[in-house]
Scaffold this active site. Structure first.
Site, PDB file in Angstrom:
ATOM      1  N   SER A   1      39.244  55.075  47.646  1.00 41.44           N
ATOM      2  CA  SER A   1      39.071  54.202  49.065  1.00 41.44           C
ATOM      3  C   SER A   1      38.386  54.922  49.955  1.00 41.44           C
ATOM      4  O   SER A   1      37.417  53.874  50.628  1.00 41.44           O
ATOM      5  CB  SER A   1      40.329  52.861  49.503  1.00 41.44           C
ATOM      6  OG  SER A   1      41.228  54.009  49.672  1.00 41.44           O
TER       7      SER A   1
ATOM      8  N   HIS B   1      35.247  52.041  43.271  1.00 40.33           N
ATOM      9  CA  HIS B   1      36.499  51.507  44.302  1.00 40.33           C
ATOM     10  C   HIS B   1      36.189  49.891  43.123  1.00 40.33           C
ATOM     11  O   HIS B   1      35.525  48.798  43.739  1.00 40.33           O
ATOM     12  CB  HIS B   1      36.048  51.986  45.341  1.00 40.33           C
ATOM     13  CG  HIS B   1      36.547  51.205  46.669  1.00 40.33           C
ATOM     14  ND1 HIS B   1      36.412  50.249  47.565  1.00 40.33           N
ATOM     15  CD2 HIS B   1      37.962  51.160  46.358  1.00 40.33           C
ATOM     16  CE1 HIS B   1      37.374  50.323  48.570  1.00 40.33           C
ATOM     17  NE2 HIS B   1      38.375  51.002  47.539  1.00 40.33           N
TER      18      HIS B   1
ATOM     19  N   GLU C   1      32.758  48.046  43.494  1.00 34.41           N
ATOM     20  CA  GLU C   1      31.962  49.226  44.716  1.00 34.41           C
ATOM     21  C   GLU C   1      32.033  49.892  44.512  1.00 34.41           C
ATOM     22  O   GLU C   1      32.625  50.926  43.883  1.00 34.41           O
ATOM     23  CB  GLU C   1      32.662  48.824  46.146  1.00 34.41           C
ATOM     24  CG  GLU C   1      32.231  49.832  47.328  1.00 34.41           C
ATOM     25  CD  GLU C   1      32.894  49.706  48.477  1.00 34.41           C
ATOM     26  OE1 GLU C   1      33.992  50.118  48.437  1.00 34.41           O
ATOM     27  OE2 GLU C   1      32.352  49.240  49.509  1.00 34.41           O
TER      28      GLU C   1
ATOM     29  N   ASN D   1      36.217  48.487  52.886  1.00 30.35           N
ATOM     30  CA  ASN D   1      37.393  49.309  54.154  1.00 30.35           C
ATOM     31  C   ASN D   1      36.057  49.982  55.129  1.00 30.35           C
ATOM     32  O   ASN D   1      36.940  50.103  56.198  1.00 30.35           O
ATOM     33  CB  ASN D   1      37.342  50.532  53.105  1.00 30.35           C
ATOM     34  CG  ASN D   1      38.317  50.626  52.408  1.00 30.35           C
ATOM     35  OD1 ASN D   1      38.944  49.074  52.553  1.00 30.35           O
ATOM     36  ND2 ASN D   1      39.335  51.063  51.169  1.00 30.35           N
TER      37      ASN D   1
HETATM   38  N1  3HC Z   1      47.492  39.504  36.748  1.00 33.98           N
HETATM   39  C1  3HC Z   1      47.506  38.303  36.165  1.00 33.98           C
HETATM   40  N2  3HC Z   1      47.509  37.821  37.243  1.00 33.98           N
HETATM   41  C2  3HC Z   1      47.827  38.193  38.659  1.00 33.98           C
HETATM   42  C3  3HC Z   1      48.199  39.114  38.967  1.00 33.98           C
HETATM   43  C4  3HC Z   1      48.231  39.909  38.184  1.00 33.98           C
HETATM   44  N3  3HC Z   1      48.544  41.302  38.660  1.00 33.98           N
HETATM   45  N4  3HC Z   1      47.951  38.952  40.416  1.00 33.98           N
HETATM   46  C5  3HC Z   1      48.037  37.637  40.675  1.00 33.98           C
HETATM   47  N5  3HC Z   1      47.762  37.036  39.454  1.00 33.98           N
HETATM   48  C6  3HC Z   1      47.527  35.427  39.740  1.00 33.98           C
HETATM   49  C7  3HC Z   1      48.590  34.715  39.175  1.00 33.98           C
HETATM   50  O1  3HC Z   1      48.998  34.277  37.746  1.00 33.98           O
HETATM   51  C8  3HC Z   1      48.018  32.935  39.697  1.00 33.98           C
HETATM   52  O2  3HC Z   1      46.862  32.495  38.519  1.00 33.98           O
HETATM   53  P1  3HC Z   1      46.882  31.548  38.762  1.00 33.98           P
HETATM   54  O3  3HC Z   1      46.279  30.620  40.019  1.00 33.98           O
HETATM   55  O4  3HC Z   1      45.767  30.566  38.701  1.00 33.98           O
HETATM   56  O5  3HC Z   1      48.138  30.242  39.140  1.00 33.98           O
HETATM   57  C9  3HC Z   1      46.956  33.700  40.959  1.00 33.98           C
HETATM   58  O6  3HC Z   1      46.631  34.887  40.700  1.00 33.98           O
HETATM   59  C10 3HC Z   1      47.490  34.059  42.428  1.00 33.98           C
HETATM   60  O7  3HC Z   1      48.191  34.714  41.698  1.00 33.98           O
HETATM   61  P2  3HC Z   1      49.683  34.192  42.767  1.00 33.98           P
HETATM   62  O8  3HC Z   1      50.302  32.114  42.939  1.00 33.98           O
HETATM   63  O9  3HC Z   1      50.629  34.950  42.750  1.00 33.98           O
HETATM   64  O10 3HC Z   1      49.587  34.762  44.433  1.00 33.98           O
HETATM   65  P3  3HC Z   1      48.527  34.192  45.530  1.00 33.98           P
HETATM   66  O11 3HC Z   1      47.875  32.284  45.557  1.00 33.98           O
HETATM   67  O12 3HC Z   1      48.891  34.136  46.922  1.00 33.98           O
HETATM   68  O13 3HC Z   1      47.453  35.262  45.001  1.00 33.98           O
HETATM   69  C11 3HC Z   1      46.666  37.223  45.392  1.00 33.98           C
HETATM   70  C12 3HC Z   1      48.004  36.996  44.834  1.00 33.98           C
HETATM   71  C13 3HC Z   1      45.841  36.972  44.180  1.00 33.98           C
HETATM   72  C14 3HC Z   1      46.578  38.936  45.685  1.00 33.98           C
HETATM   73  C15 3HC Z   1      45.823  36.779  46.958  1.00 33.98           C
HETATM   74  O14 3HC Z   1      46.518  36.474  47.893  1.00 33.98           O
HETATM   75  C16 3HC Z   1      44.537  37.278  47.201  1.00 33.98           C
HETATM   76  O15 3HC Z   1      44.041  37.518  47.142  1.00 33.98           O
HETATM   77  N6  3HC Z   1      45.373  38.592  48.458  1.00 33.98           N
HETATM   78  C17 3HC Z   1      44.318  39.573  49.001  1.00 33.98           C
HETATM   79  C18 3HC Z   1      44.362  39.839  48.039  1.00 33.98           C
HETATM   80  C19 3HC Z   1      42.811  41.582  48.335  1.00 33.98           C
HETATM   81  O16 3HC Z   1      42.226  41.253  49.441  1.00 33.98           O
HETATM   82  N7  3HC Z   1      43.147  42.417  47.591  1.00 33.98           N
HETATM   83  C20 3HC Z   1      42.174  43.519  48.920  1.00 33.98           C
HETATM   84  C21 3HC Z   1      43.004  44.289  48.906  1.00 33.98           C
HETATM   85  S1  3HC Z   1      41.621  45.972  49.666  1.00 33.98           S
HETATM   86  C22 3HC Z   1      41.201  47.101  48.606  1.00 33.98           C
HETATM   87  O17 3HC Z   1      42.096  46.613  47.232  1.00 33.98           O
HETATM   88  C23 3HC Z   1      40.795  48.513  48.625  1.00 33.98           C
HETATM   89  C24 3HC Z   1      41.522  49.219  49.006  1.00 33.98           C
HETATM   90  O18 3HC Z   1      41.008  50.268  48.576  1.00 33.98           O
HETATM   91  C25 3HC Z   1      42.357  49.554  50.384  1.00 33.98           C
END
Ligand code: 3HC
Length: 292
Positions: free
Chosen positions: A120, A141, A153, A191
């Site tokens: 990251s 990334h 990325e 990030n």
């Molecule tokens: N596999 C398959 N499907 C998944 C899944 C997985 N691991 N996780 C979520 N889903 C699907 C669900 O089935 C659902 O599908 P649907 O809408 O078609 O029914 C959809 O994604 C939404 O999931 P949930 O209903 O369980 O929950 P949310 O609506 O809260 O969504 C989330 C979860 C997709 C994680 C959303 O909250 C989100 O986008 N959050 C922000 C995530 C983010 O910013 N990530 C980046 C972080 S930074 C990073 O990673 C970089 C590192 O270097 C730090």
């Protein structure tokens, strides 16, 4: 451009298992490596569950799901990665541990293999310096959860060749990702912008401006983010957020990147976020303490 038939993924955590899933669904054979056999068992389960979610939504046929799962092989032996065209490393964010792994990979991987890091924020140029193939080392990334997030990325180290970049870009597109390209500077693109926002949310909480719930609701409803910054920090892992802030602070030398003392204190206390059952928020039953 080299054709990628086999990918090695190192690290059976959330990111490694998500990356392995993307590759098997894209029709690529995968070796998923972790020294901990429990991690491999959990990774296999979580890949199966995640693929099933796509099947139940009609986004993947049952047949393609079965084919994908047949392409997944798990191992604890580095030698099994000898056949990999690209090896994607997604282990703990420690430069020393990663460098030592890259030296081993350089020894066992075939001469043409590309070594990619999901780091990251650690410098790709410095990781590449632990190998004798710096033109074939690159950053890939991914974002959590990898099967859902649309972005990849790509980070070019000081010596990364155009051929390596083009092969990895084509691979990312087979994974269905939109690619952005960053030069190798602290925090890359996402990030560098995201973590200071999360750090500022901690300062907002630390200085008593508002409650955690109001900070998160404010950013969710006021800027249309799917999660508030504190909730997102718990999702990413507070230890990861802190380590990126430290890389930004040291690498860019500006006090605006100093980690918030509250973030430091939570990490010191083992409040690492969802993976530990407690971070800024508390998530039900606490799992047994283990290393991050
Ligand atoms: N596999 C398959 N499907 C998944 C899944 C997985 N691991 N996780 C979520 N889903 C699907 C669900 O089935 C659902 O599908 P649907 O809408 O078609 O029914 C959809 O994604 C939404 O999931 P949930 O209903 O369980 O929950 P949310 O609506 O809260 O969504 C989330 C979860 C997709 C994680 C959303 O909250 C989100 O986008 N959050 C922000 C995530 C983010 O910013 N990530 C980046 C972080 S930074 C990073 O990673 C970089 C590192 O270097 C730090």
């Amino acid at each position: 451009m080299a054709e990628v038939k086999t990918v090695g993924v190192i690290g059976g955590g959330q990111m490694g298992s998500g990356i392995a899933q993307l590759a098997i669904v894209a029709g690529i054979d995968v070796w998923l490596l972790d020294s901990d056999s429990n991690a491999l068992t959990n990774a296999t389960k979580s890949i199966g569950n995640s693929i099933q979610r796509f099947v139940s939504k009609g986004q993947l046929s049952q047949e393609k799901a079965k084919d994908a799962l047949r392409r997944l092989r798990c191992t604890s032996s580095l030698e099994d990665l000898q056949s990999a065209d690209v090896i994607i490393e997604a282990i703990v964010e420690s430069e020393d541990i990663k460098k030592s792994l890259y030296t081993d990979l350089d020894r066992i991987a075939k001469g043409s293999a590309i070594l990619a890091s999901n780091t990251s924020s650690i410098s790709i140029t410095r990781l590449a310096s632990a190998t004798s193939r710096s033109s074939q080392v690159i950053g890939m990334h991914f974002f959590n959860p990898p099967p859902i997030m649309k972005l990849l990325e790509i980070v070019r180290g000081g010596d990364t060749s155009d051929a390596t970049f083009m092969t990895v870009k084509a691979l990312a597109e087979r994974f269905g990702k939109t690619v952005i390209c960053s030069q190798d500077y602290p925090g890359f693109i996402v990030n560098r912008i995201l973590m200071p926002m999360i750090n500022e949310a901690f300062f907002t909480l630390y200085t008593g401006v508002a409650t955690k719930e109001d900070i998160d609701t404010g950013m969710k409803l006021g800027t249309n983010h799917p999660m508030g910054p504190l909730e997102l920090a718990d999702f990413i892992g507070l230890d990861v957020c802190l380590s990126v802030m430290r890389v930004l602070h040291v690498g860019l030398g500006d006090s605006k990147y100093r980690p918030c003392p509250l973030l430091v204190q939570y990490v010191d206390a083992g409040r690492l976020g969802r993976k530990r059952g407690i971070g800024v928020y508390t998530y039900g039953k606490l799992p047994e303490a283990k290393s991050p």
